[in-house]
Design an enzyme around this catalytic site. Sequence first.
Site, PDB file in Angstrom:
ATOM      1  N   PHE A  57     -15.096  -5.129  -4.111  1.00 18.37           N
ATOM      2  CA  PHE A  57     -15.925  -3.959  -4.399  1.00 18.37           C
ATOM      3  C   PHE A  57     -15.595  -3.414  -5.793  1.00 18.37           C
ATOM      4  CE2 PHE A  57     -15.574  -3.471   0.417  1.00 18.37           C
ATOM      5  CZ  PHE A  57     -16.717  -4.207   0.645  1.00 18.37           C
ATOM      6  N   ARG A  95       0.822  -1.209   0.000  1.00 18.29           N
ATOM      7  CA  ARG A  95       0.000   0.000   0.000  1.00 18.29           C
ATOM      8  C   ARG A  95       0.856   1.258   0.000  1.00 18.29           C
ATOM      9  NH1 ARG A  95      -3.000  -0.986   5.760  1.00 18.29           N
ATOM     10  NH2 ARG A  95      -1.194  -1.625   6.966  1.00 18.29           N
ATOM     11  N   ARG A 148      -2.315  -5.849   0.475  1.00 17.62           N
ATOM     12  CA  ARG A 148      -2.039  -4.496   0.968  1.00 17.62           C
ATOM     13  C   ARG A 148      -0.742  -4.410   1.766  1.00 17.62           C
ATOM     14  NH1 ARG A 148      -5.830  -2.191   4.739  1.00 17.62           N
ATOM     15  NH2 ARG A 148      -6.651  -4.253   5.192  1.00 17.62           N
ATOM     16  N   GLU A 176     -19.005   2.565  -4.747  1.00 17.50           N
ATOM     17  CA  GLU A 176     -18.088   1.972  -5.712  1.00 17.50           C
ATOM     18  C   GLU A 176     -18.615   2.072  -7.136  1.00 17.50           C
ATOM     19  OE1 GLU A 176     -19.259   0.533  -2.955  1.00 17.50           O
ATOM     20  OE2 GLU A 176     -17.502   0.505  -1.649  1.00 17.50           O
TER      21      GLU A 176
HETATM   22  C1  LIG Z   1     -19.752  -1.868  -0.159  1.00 14.99           C
HETATM   23  C2  LIG Z   1     -18.732  -1.623   0.880  1.00 14.99           C
HETATM   24  N1  LIG Z   1     -17.745  -0.741   0.628  1.00 14.99           N
HETATM   25  C3  LIG Z   1     -16.778  -0.515   1.549  1.00 14.99           C
HETATM   26  C4  LIG Z   1     -16.785  -1.173   2.739  1.00 14.99           C
HETATM   27  C5  LIG Z   1     -15.668  -0.964   3.747  1.00 14.99           C
HETATM   28  N2  LIG Z   1     -16.177  -0.262   4.937  1.00 14.99           N
HETATM   29  C6  LIG Z   1     -16.518  -0.911   6.068  1.00 14.99           C
HETATM   30  S1  LIG Z   1     -17.138   0.088   7.253  1.00 14.99           S
HETATM   31  C7  LIG Z   1     -16.941   1.457   6.268  1.00 14.99           C
HETATM   32  C8  LIG Z   1     -17.354   2.795   6.766  1.00 14.99           C
HETATM   33  C9  LIG Z   1     -18.792   2.784   7.193  1.00 14.99           C
HETATM   34  O1  LIG Z   1     -19.184   4.015   7.707  1.00 14.99           O
HETATM   35  P1  LIG Z   1     -20.560   4.117   8.479  1.00 14.99           P
HETATM   36  O2  LIG Z   1     -21.640   3.505   7.680  1.00 14.99           O
HETATM   37  O3  LIG Z   1     -20.749   5.534   8.871  1.00 14.99           O
HETATM   38  O4  LIG Z   1     -20.330   3.191   9.724  1.00 14.99           O
HETATM   39  P2  LIG Z   1     -19.968   3.550  11.250  1.00 14.99           P
HETATM   40  O5  LIG Z   1     -19.579   4.965  11.330  1.00 14.99           O
HETATM   41  O6  LIG Z   1     -21.219   3.289  11.995  1.00 14.99           O
HETATM   42  O7  LIG Z   1     -18.876   2.628  11.641  1.00 14.99           O
HETATM   43  C10 LIG Z   1     -16.390   1.091   5.033  1.00 14.99           C
HETATM   44  C11 LIG Z   1     -16.066   2.018   3.949  1.00 14.99           C
HETATM   45  C12 LIG Z   1     -17.828  -2.110   2.956  1.00 14.99           C
HETATM   46  N3  LIG Z   1     -17.913  -2.840   4.076  1.00 14.99           N
HETATM   47  N4  LIG Z   1     -18.788  -2.297   2.023  1.00 14.99           N
END
Ligand SMILES: Cc1ncc(C[n+]2csc(CCOP(=O)(O)OP(=O)(O)O)c2C)c(N)n1
Lengths: 282, 319
Positions: free
Chosen positions: B89, B16, B173, B64
């Site tokens: 994704f 990464r 990564r 995405e």
């Molecule tokens: C389709 C998808 N894209 C990316 C991710 C990676 N990911 C996991 S949690 C997250 C952030 C989520 O933010 P939020 O919905 O605000 O959750 P919280 O703040 O409650 O943890 C991401 C980008 C995923 N799980 N699914």
Amino acid sequence: MNTNLPNLETFRDEIRLMTLKELHQLGFGHYGGSLSIVEVLAVLYGEVMKVNPRNPKWEERDYFILSKGHGGPALYATLSLKGFFPEEILYTLNQNGTTLPSHPDRNLTPGVDMTTGSLGQGISAAVGVALSHKLSDKGNYTFSLVGDGELNEGQCWEAFQFASHHKLNQLFVFVDDNKKQLDGLTKDIIDPLDFEEKFKAFGFYTIKVDGSSLKQIYEAIEKGKAQNDKPVAIILDTVKGQGVPYLEEKENNHHIRPNQEDETAILAAITQLENKLGKAVT
Amino acid sequence: MIQTPQSYEFDKIEMRQVYANTILELAKNNSNVIALEADLMSAISTNKINGQIPKQLINCGIMEANMVGVAAGLALTGKIPFLHTFAQFATRRAFDQLFVSGAYAKLNLKILGSDSGVTAEHNGGTHMAFEDLGLVRLIPNSHVFEVSDGTMLGYMLRKVEKEYGIHYIRTIRKNAVKLYDENEVFETGKGKVLREGGDVSLIASGIMVAESLKAADLLHKMGIDATVIDMYSIKPIDIDLIVKYASKTKAVVTAENHNIIGGLGSAVAEVLSEHCPTRMRRVGVKEQFGQVGKADYLKEFYNLTVKDIIDAVKELKIK
Ligand SMILES: Cc1ncc(C[n+]2csc(CCOP(=O)(O)OP(=O)(O)O)c2C)c(N)n1
Ligand SMILES: [Mg+2]
């Protein structure tokens, strides 16, 4: 509600304690977004939902779909406290061969209604469950929880259009509006503008509440149940890391691999909750 | 010819970090380079370069499909979008956008799919892509690479910036086993022969290249000399090289951190059956979804270990 409030407060503290303990045992994980859903889980599983831990697939149950699947640890703590599976299982969280993966899996864990973790997908399934019950003239409620970051996903808004068009009034969508997603503040990444306005525009009966208030969450659900032509959106004004001041203030609190300082704070939070609950029992 | 066994040490720099550094370099040299992220900047270290190229690094949020569409629009106006998200994704989640808005519209997109296969570890089944190479390989005129070390990743990123079309690069990564020194050159449609042996050809990609080298060391002790090929260019694939070594060794084993359907094993089998029918075995994931666990545990679970490669060779060699 008033008579049950002390019980619910205890249940909330227990969920928070067990969530911290299982994540601490694992050594890393989604602390922030697990802690911010503790209160809503306490109200749902402690007071509102019809479930049967001895028969998790009971047909008359209310459904819960955690669309923001990475909050799994808090759901597992709740399900275990309800008696869906023994406490020991919690300490296998996310380890080789576990039945409690980081993101919920309906085929692995008793009480988990849907497999989630790819953000945006769980909410559509929740809409489908609500539609099915409506088509069969059944009274089951469907409760679903999405993240504020998750609401970036277009699929969520497709689901909302559908739910509203089909007047799925037995569907409740909770938004964990904790102001943060993975890379930082939602307003810096994709400004959510006003969720209340958005949900209203999408045809939802919409209420915004303090997401740390058991009473406000409960009352919002009661109001939502009292109307019968719209799906319900309850915007939970929360803090990522909720209930543990140190974690609330930590900037990067989405996924934490505790350093020494974090470790001390997490252990202190665990002890504090244990003491508090110890008192509550005697 | 047997080369001295390598030490198989991990590179000091994470993949990464290589991605972030190279994107920074490319963006500084070419204002048309635009890096897009989908709320996984901190996972791929581009958060560390964020302030330095504010107009060329955009966090699209958790969208995405929209990110791929936006990238198509950027490409339409001459920009060179580099998109990153986790492999599943980038492919499963946004496949139609990649197919239609990207490839069918004949636009220029560079896609990095990270956390390949078992290296998604504790994110589990929803996040574990064993299908991404197969999916992108199905798109007409796509280019599909799986990089095995940091030198190769940096090289491929610089290379695809100058080429037109859909280029998909699959990577882990964190730290990869170091295989190449800084001056190595990697051509599209070529494989790298890392070790020569006359008894069997091990054709691998990604993390399975190092595993194949380790297997070759052990096989040598058992009296079996293996050729090891790093087939980083999965599409187009090096037909001549596959045919050459298949004819020479008369036995081929492929190894991939991916479903055996659609990825490297399939691609090699297609070449062999049309050009040089040869007995082969495919080491890879078979009819399985992902799950949570440590990479070592998952490698064992999905039969992606050195032992699995050796067993496959033995199976072929017992006539
Ligand atoms: C389709 C998808 N894209 C990316 C991710 C990676 N990911 C996991 S949690 C997250 C952030 C989520 O933010 P939020 O919905 O605000 O959750 P919280 O703040 O409650 O943890 C991401 C980008 C995923 N799980 N699914
Ligand atoms: Mg959030």
